[in-house]
Motif scaffolding. Structure first.
Motif, short mmCIF file in Angstrom:
data_model
loop_
_atom_site.label_atom_id
_atom_site.label_comp_id
_atom_site.label_asym_id
_atom_site.label_seq_id
_atom_site.Cartn_x
_atom_site.Cartn_y
_atom_site.Cartn_z
N TYR A 1 17.29 8.58 50.68
CA TYR A 1 17.23 9.28 51.96
C TYR A 1 18.59 9.28 52.66
O TYR A 1 18.93 10.24 53.36
N PHE A 2 19.36 8.22 52.48
CA PHE A 2 20.64 8.10 53.18
C PHE A 2 21.80 8.71 52.38
O PHE A 2 22.94 8.63 52.82
N LYS A 3 21.51 9.30 51.24
CA LYS A 3 22.53 10.01 50.48
C LYS A 3 22.57 11.46 50.92
O LYS A 3 21.54 12.06 51.22
N GLN A 4 23.76 12.03 50.95
CA GLN A 4 23.90 13.43 51.34
C GLN A 4 23.43 14.33 50.20
O GLN A 4 23.95 14.26 49.09
N LYS A 5 22.44 15.17 50.50
CA LYS A 5 21.84 16.05 49.50
C LYS A 5 21.71 17.46 50.07
O LYS A 5 21.60 17.63 51.29
N PRO A 6 21.71 18.47 49.21
CA PRO A 6 21.52 19.84 49.70
C PRO A 6 20.07 20.09 50.07
O PRO A 6 19.15 19.52 49.48
N ASP A 7 19.86 20.98 51.04
CA ASP A 7 18.52 21.33 51.45
C ASP A 7 18.01 22.50 50.61
O ASP A 7 18.59 22.85 49.58
N ALA A 8 16.89 23.10 51.04
CA ALA A 8 16.29 24.18 50.27
C ALA A 8 17.18 25.43 50.20
O ALA A 8 17.08 26.22 49.26
N ARG A 9 18.05 25.59 51.19
CA ARG A 9 18.94 26.75 51.18
C ARG A 9 20.22 26.50 50.40
O ARG A 9 21.03 27.41 50.23
N GLY A 10 20.43 25.26 49.97
CA GLY A 10 21.65 24.93 49.25
C GLY A 10 22.75 24.35 50.11
O GLY A 10 23.83 24.01 49.60
N TYR A 11 22.50 24.18 51.43
CA TYR A 11 23.50 23.60 52.32
C TYR A 11 23.37 22.08 52.31
O TYR A 11 22.27 21.53 52.25
N LEU A 12 24.52 21.41 52.39
CA LEU A 12 24.51 19.94 52.40
C LEU A 12 23.90 19.42 53.69
O LEU A 12 24.16 19.94 54.78
N GLY A 13 23.09 18.36 53.55
CA GLY A 13 22.45 17.76 54.71
C GLY A 13 23.34 16.75 55.40
O GLY A 13 24.56 16.71 55.21
N PHE A 14 22.72 15.90 56.20
CA PHE A 14 23.46 14.89 56.95
C PHE A 14 23.91 13.76 56.03
O PHE A 14 23.24 13.43 55.04
N THR A 15 25.01 13.15 56.36
CA THR A 15 25.53 12.02 55.61
C THR A 15 24.86 10.73 56.06
O THR A 15 24.18 10.68 57.09
N GLY A 16 25.06 9.66 55.28
CA GLY A 16 24.50 8.37 55.66
C GLY A 16 25.07 7.84 56.95
O GLY A 16 24.38 7.17 57.73
N ILE A 17 26.35 8.12 57.21
CA ILE A 17 26.97 7.66 58.46
C ILE A 17 26.32 8.33 59.66
O ILE A 17 26.06 7.69 60.69
N GLN A 18 26.03 9.62 59.54
CA GLN A 18 25.38 10.32 60.65
C GLN A 18 23.97 9.78 60.91
O GLN A 18 23.58 9.58 62.06
N LYS A 19 23.21 9.54 59.86
CA LYS A 19 21.84 9.06 60.03
C LYS A 19 21.81 7.64 60.60
O LYS A 19 21.00 7.34 61.48
N CYS A 20 22.69 6.77 60.10
CA CYS A 20 22.72 5.40 60.63
C CYS A 20 23.24 5.37 62.07
O CYS A 20 22.77 4.58 62.89
#
Length: 342
Positions: A112-131
């Protein structure tokens, strides 16, 4: 607009199509009557039908996650950040080194805390942002939509980050930091307390503290309110050693409780009564003792694991012990002060 009645409809048909005067043929009159009847039926159905509610489409808010990440890195985590380490510690309630360690451990154990692309292919939030989002909620007690402006994070994402963060901290660090001391730990604690306070066999100091609960639900306020406290509180029973290491913590007792009521419900006393608590013997003044003890105030019961002071010392030796015991119990008071500040 009133709906047409059956009598008015019959009069309209007769005057319009069956009354003489225009010289039309029967076939033409029949065709016009059928056509007009169909039109009138459509008008009647449209008039009597309930209006359909407009469908509200969900609006999409374009959040620039990449720009928010770059701004966060520039403010706190670059080689020459905008804000100093002192400002970081005040706002994050911890050092930058500890914060980065927590992020690395969470990313290594949870996808969950790893940056991954969403359904549209855009990168999600980073672990630093979530923490960072989770710590801002915990440190300041803000609502979950407060991070939308700075971190560009929606309310649901903030709530999910907070939930995963708390569960991850408990799973990753609970086995080490939320545990009872082992036999090896007790030997080290004995040595430190003997050197610092001159008290052999001292495990730590035990005490209770009322923690103000400003966001207590209305239905629970009566259960967590005591007469000498202004508003609802949560009672915390803790055992801390000289280095502010909390070896035992017990939260959330309901009712108008004091230190004795909380002790009788806490797992600390149950472990000692059942014999499950780790024990390490020691010697003091040539006498053998099978287990250590906790320093406590006068309200605690007269058990062998609690060492209290003298309320009225009658000689110099008891007066000196009272002074040392009260001075050593400042460890737990200092621990409570640090917890309130952070």
């Amino acid at each position: 607009m009133d709906s047409p009645s059956s009598s008015s409809m019959m009069n309209f048909y007769y005057n319009e199509f069956f009354a003489d005067g225009d010289g039309s043929t029967d076939e033409e009159l029949e065709q016009e009557a059928v056509t007009s009847a169909c039109q009138l039926a459509v008008r009647y159905v449209n008039h009597s039908r309930r209006p359909e509610a407009p469908k509200n489409k969900r609006s999409y808010v374009e959040r620039d996650r990449r720009a928010a990440h770059e701004r966060l890195m520039k403010d706190y985590f670059d080689e020459a950040p905008t804000f100093s380490n002192e400002v970081f510690r005040r706002r994050f309630r911890m050092s930058k080194r500890l914060f980065l360690r927590i992020i690395n451990d969470l990313e290594a154990n949870y996808d969950y805390f790893k940056q991954k692309p969403d359904a549209r292919g855009y990168l999600g939030f980073t672990g630093i942002q979530k923490c960072t989002s989770a710590l801002r909620i915990l440190a300041y007690g803000n609502t979950t939509d407060i991070n939308d402006e700075y971190l560009k994070m929606a309310e649901k994402t903030t709530r999910d980050s907070l939930e995963h963060f708390c569960r991850g901290i408990i799973d990753v660090y609970g086995a080490r930091y939320l545990r009872t001391p082992t036999w090896e730990d007790l030997q080290k604690i004995y040595e430190v307390h003997n050197a610092e306070h001159g008290l052999p066999g001292m495990i730590g100091s035990i005490d209770c503290m009322h923690w103000r609960w400003d966001n207590c639900p209305t239905a629970w306020r009566g259960q967590h309110t005591r007469g000498d406290q202004k508003g609802p509180t949560i009672i915390l029973q803790a055992v801390a050693s000289q280095d502010l290491w909390v070896w035992s913590a017990y939260f959330g007792v309901v009712g108008s409780c004091n230190d004795i009521n909380v002790l009788e419900q806490s797992p600390l006393l149950e472990e000692w009564i059942s014999g499950k608590a780790p024990k390490a013997s020691f010697y003091a003044n040539g006498n053998y003792y099978p287990h250590g003890y906790y320093l406590s105030d006068g309200i605690y019961p007269r058990y062998s694991i609690f060492v209290k002071t003298f309320s009225d010392p009658i000689d110099e030796k008891r007066a000196y012990f009272k002074k040392v015991q009260e001075f050593s119990r400042k460890d737990i008071e200092r621990c409570f002060g640090v917890l309130k500040q952070r």
